[in-house]
Each structure stands twice: as C-alpha cells, then as structure tokens.
Design an enzyme around this catalytic site. Structure first.
Site, mmCIF file in Angstrom:
data_model
loop_
_atom_site.group_PDB
_atom_site.id
_atom_site.type_symbol
_atom_site.label_atom_id
_atom_site.label_comp_id
_atom_site.label_asym_id
_atom_site.label_seq_id
_atom_site.Cartn_x
_atom_site.Cartn_y
_atom_site.Cartn_z
ATOM 1 N N SER A 180 0.776 2.408 2.787
ATOM 2 C CA SER A 180 2.094 2.133 2.237
ATOM 3 C C SER A 180 2.838 3.366 1.744
ATOM 4 O O SER A 180 4.052 3.332 1.586
ATOM 5 C CB SER A 180 1.986 1.107 1.108
ATOM 6 N N HIS A 208 2.319 -4.094 5.288
ATOM 7 C CA HIS A 208 3.460 -3.390 5.875
ATOM 8 C C HIS A 208 3.497 -3.493 7.400
ATOM 9 O O HIS A 208 4.344 -2.858 8.035
ATOM 10 C CB HIS A 208 3.463 -1.922 5.441
ATOM 11 N N LYS A 239 7.649 -8.558 1.999
ATOM 12 C CA LYS A 239 8.231 -7.356 2.605
ATOM 13 C C LYS A 239 9.089 -7.781 3.801
ATOM 14 O O LYS A 239 10.194 -8.250 3.601
ATOM 15 C CB LYS A 239 7.117 -6.374 2.931
HETATM 16 C C1 LIG Z 1 -1.029 -2.600 1.387
HETATM 17 C C2 LIG Z 1 -0.419 -3.529 0.375
HETATM 18 N N1 LIG Z 1 -1.106 -4.623 0.007
HETATM 19 C C3 LIG Z 1 -0.594 -5.483 -0.887
HETATM 20 C C4 LIG Z 1 0.625 -5.277 -1.461
HETATM 21 C C5 LIG Z 1 1.131 -6.249 -2.476
HETATM 22 O O1 LIG Z 1 1.999 -7.173 -1.874
HETATM 23 P P1 LIG Z 1 2.913 -8.090 -2.802
HETATM 24 O O2 LIG Z 1 4.108 -7.289 -3.157
HETATM 25 O O3 LIG Z 1 3.215 -9.273 -1.946
HETATM 26 O O4 LIG Z 1 2.094 -8.435 -3.990
HETATM 27 C C6 LIG Z 1 1.381 -4.174 -1.105
HETATM 28 C C7 LIG Z 1 2.713 -3.960 -1.716
HETATM 29 O O5 LIG Z 1 3.033 -2.958 -2.249
HETATM 30 C C8 LIG Z 1 0.845 -3.270 -0.164
HETATM 31 O O6 LIG Z 1 1.528 -2.184 0.191
#
Ligand SMILES: Cc1ncc(COP(=O)(O)O)c(C=O)c1O
Length: 391
Positions: A180, A208, A239
C-alpha cells in the site's frame, strides 16, 4: 497531577521530528476535485480508484437499501443482524472472485483480525512479508503464532525461513497483494510455489488489488491466473469499491468456520444496509464493464511516465499507487505543503507508516481524473520539485 501528560510530550516529539500527522477536513464528496480545508483542490490521495465513492448508481442503491432495511442492522449478525442484502453481496462477491464463499466484515482491517487467529495458534508459524500492512501485523499478533518476517517479496528468503521452521504444526504464508505504500505487486506465483514445497497455507490481502487488478478488477489472484489456488483472500470494500467494509473469500469450510468463531463477526455489528447495497451495486457495475478499470490504468500509465520524465524517483510501483520518493520526512512534508498551495492535494507519508529515511509523497491515481487534471498535477509537481531541488 496530569497522568496523561506523557501523551502531550509524545505529540510534541512527533512535531519536532516532522512526523506529526496533519489531518485535513473534507467538505465535499470524493471526486477528481474536492473541498479541503476550505479550498478546492485536485484529489491525488484518495483510494477512490474507480470514482465509485460518489457514483450515482451506488448512491441510488444505498438510498434504496435504506428505504428497504433502515439505517442499521440492529444487532451483531449472529444474533439478528444478518440481512438478506448481506447474503446477496456475499454470494455475488464469491462469484466475482471465483471462490466457493465469502464473508463480510466491517472493514478490511477487521477481516485480517478475524481470519488470522482462526488459521494458526501458538504451535504454528506465520511467514509474513516484512512490508505487510498493519492489520496483518495485528492479526498475526492476535493469533499468538510465532511470526517470522521474510525479506520483502523475496521467495528465496521465504524458502529459507520455511526450511528453518519445518517442524511447526502449521505454516502460513501471508502477503499484501499490492503493497500500500510502494504500489508494487507481490510475486504470488513464486511465493505459492515455495509455500507448496513446505505444504504451507497461503493468504493474500488484496485491499489495493480489488477493483484494480485482474480481469474487470477481480484482483491479484485473477491477475496471475491463480483462481482457486490461494487458501485465503482478504479484500476491502473501502477502496476501489468506493464504500466501507471488508471481506474474506475462500472455501466454504473456511467461511463457515469464520461465521462460528470469527470474533469481529460475532462480537461487532455488521455492515449497514447503505454500505451493503452500494457495494453490491459496485460489483454489478464491474461485472457489466471493464471500462472504469481501463480508464484507471490509462491514467496511471500517463501520470507515472509524466513524473519519471520530470526526473522524479517513483520507486517500484506497478499499480495506481505511485510513491514520489523524497527521503527526508521534513522535505517530503514541505513538498506536500507546496503542492497543496498550488491546489494539488497529495499526502506525505513518513515513519512509522514507512521506514525512517523513506518519506515520500504517495500519489493515488483514479479513473475520475481527466487528462487536464493530470497535466495540472504534473505542472504542480514540476514547480514544487524544482523549488526544493528534488529534480
Ligand atoms: C493492505 C491493506 N489491508 C487492509 C487495509 C484496511 O482496509 P480498510 O480500510 O477496509 O479497513 C488496508 C487499508 O489501508 C490495506 O492497505
């Protein structure tokens, strides 16, 4: 006596180190342009990859869901909060991903917290990419399994670590699909091959990659032609899907067990009708056409080559997440400030989100940007980059 005074000192220390996070206030919907702290600025920092966060069809679907189901599910799903809309979205997502089943959670973060402790425990070992997301790290900690970090995206490092821990009861290899903060893509086929040598479980967090990679946005597993070969896929609705929520996809047995024992599922209320209805509409749009995904990638290629032509270092990104590497946290914050003064909103990211000395501007591309928007942003980067001697 102020027993919490140490927190004030901590915040002051963050400010001194250039690590203080300034949180801006948004006064309009997410879009190519939006209103931030009273100014209309170009949006280069939202995860709204496909423009779904303000899509008329998603908004209409959310309103229909509210009319039919109200605004809240009323209870945790295992008591009286599972609505037919939840089941419809779970079924639709499973079909979209090509898995047997899917379970919805409140966020991608909770999806990782829910699933990891069910797969492994104190007698087991997790092999985790050193750059995995915070929610994977926290899920690993909750599981109480031993956690071994392998070198970022390095199958040889993974093989070495697996060989060193071959006596564990169970082994689990877990990786982000798209990282990310760097926008690079995990080498899933090679990781899967190594995992198979040691009969290890495999899990990918595709937060992502959902709606971004693979045919029509079906994600990284589809991108690599590995559908059905990864044990656990974590996704988010927050996202590219434009809404809020998370999910886990995999075998019927996995999802059934999560409904019995997944703590965020059992002890926290499920998604709201509006979120669920809007996310369902997002999946329908993606099933109908790959046009939003194609536009996202056209914009990404255009913007990345524009930044490179200006002389910026864009790291190893292979996705719409493009890091503009700066290094020093203060200089990165200053670049972000100057961009904002020129009406380009792109956030500086520094320690602890990325390692010390690796501060960067993280540019998020979106299908909603026009060519004029991207040229405007490139001109802003050129001006601020030259002023700061970065290019
Ligand atoms: C790799 C990854 N997993 C999980 C999440 C968390 O997702 P959410 O915003 O739906 O809690 C993110 C968000 O930043 C992420 O980049």
């Amino acid at each position: 006596m102020d027993r919490l005074g140490f927190l004030v000192e901590e915040v002051e220390a963050l400010k001194e180190q250039g690590l203080y996070n300034t949180i801006r206030t948004i006064a309009s919907a997410q879009g190519a342009w939006f209103e931030v702290d009273g100014r209309r600025v170009l949006n280069l920092c939202s995860n709204n990859y496909l423009g779904f966060a303000d899509h008329p069809r998603l908004k209409a679907a959310a309103k229909r869901a509210i009319d039919a189901f109200g605004v809240g599910p009323g209870a945790v799903r295992s008591i009286s909060g599972t609505q037919s809309l939840h089941l419809e979205l779970e079924q639709r997502l499973a079909t979209f991903k090509g898995t047997e089943a899917t379970i919805l959670l409140q966020a991608g973060f909770s999806a990782n917290l829910a699933v990891l402790p069910l797969l492994v425990g104190p007698e087991d070992v997790i092999f985790s990419d050193e750059l995995n997301h915070a929610s994977i790290i926290d899920g690993c900690r909750l599981s109480r399994a031993k956690v071994v970090r392998y070198t970022h995206s390095d199958p040889d490092s993974l093989r070495q670590q697996l060989a060193d821990h071959s006596q564990a009861r169970r082994r689990l290899v877990v990786t982000d699909g798209v990282f990310s903060m760097d926008g690079d893509i995990a080498p899933l086929p090679a990781l899967l091959e190594v995992a198979a040598e040691f009969d290890a479980l495999t899990m990918v967090d595709d937060a992502h990659g959902e709606g971004v990679m693979g045919a029509g946005g079906r994600g990284i597993v589809d991108h690599y032609g590995l559908v059905g070969r990864i044990d656990v896929e974590v996704g988010t609705l927050s996202k590219a899907f434009g809404v809020m929520g998370g999910f886990v996809s995999g075998s019927a047995a996995l999802i059934e067990y999560m409904k019995q024992r997944g703590r965020p599922f059992l002890f926290s209320t499920g998604l709201t009708p509006a979120d669920t209805g809007a996310a369902l509409e997002a999946v329908k749009i993606l099933e109908e056409s790959d046009e939003p995904v194609r536009r996202l990638w056209e914009n990404t290629h255009y913007f990345r080559s524009g930044l490179k032509a200006l002389g910026f270092d864009t790291g190893h990104s292979g996705t719409p997440i493009i890091p503009v590497m700066v290094g020093d946290a203060r200089q990165s914050a200053e670049l972000s400030r100057r961009l904002f003064a020129g009406r380009v909103f792109a956030q500086s990211i520094a320690f602890p989100t990325v390692p010390r000395g690796k501060a960067r501007i993280r540019v998020m591309n979106s299908a909603v940007h026009s060519r004029e928007d991207l040229d405007f942003a490139l001109a802003g980067f050129e001006k601020a980059g030259r002023e700061l001697g970065l290019i």
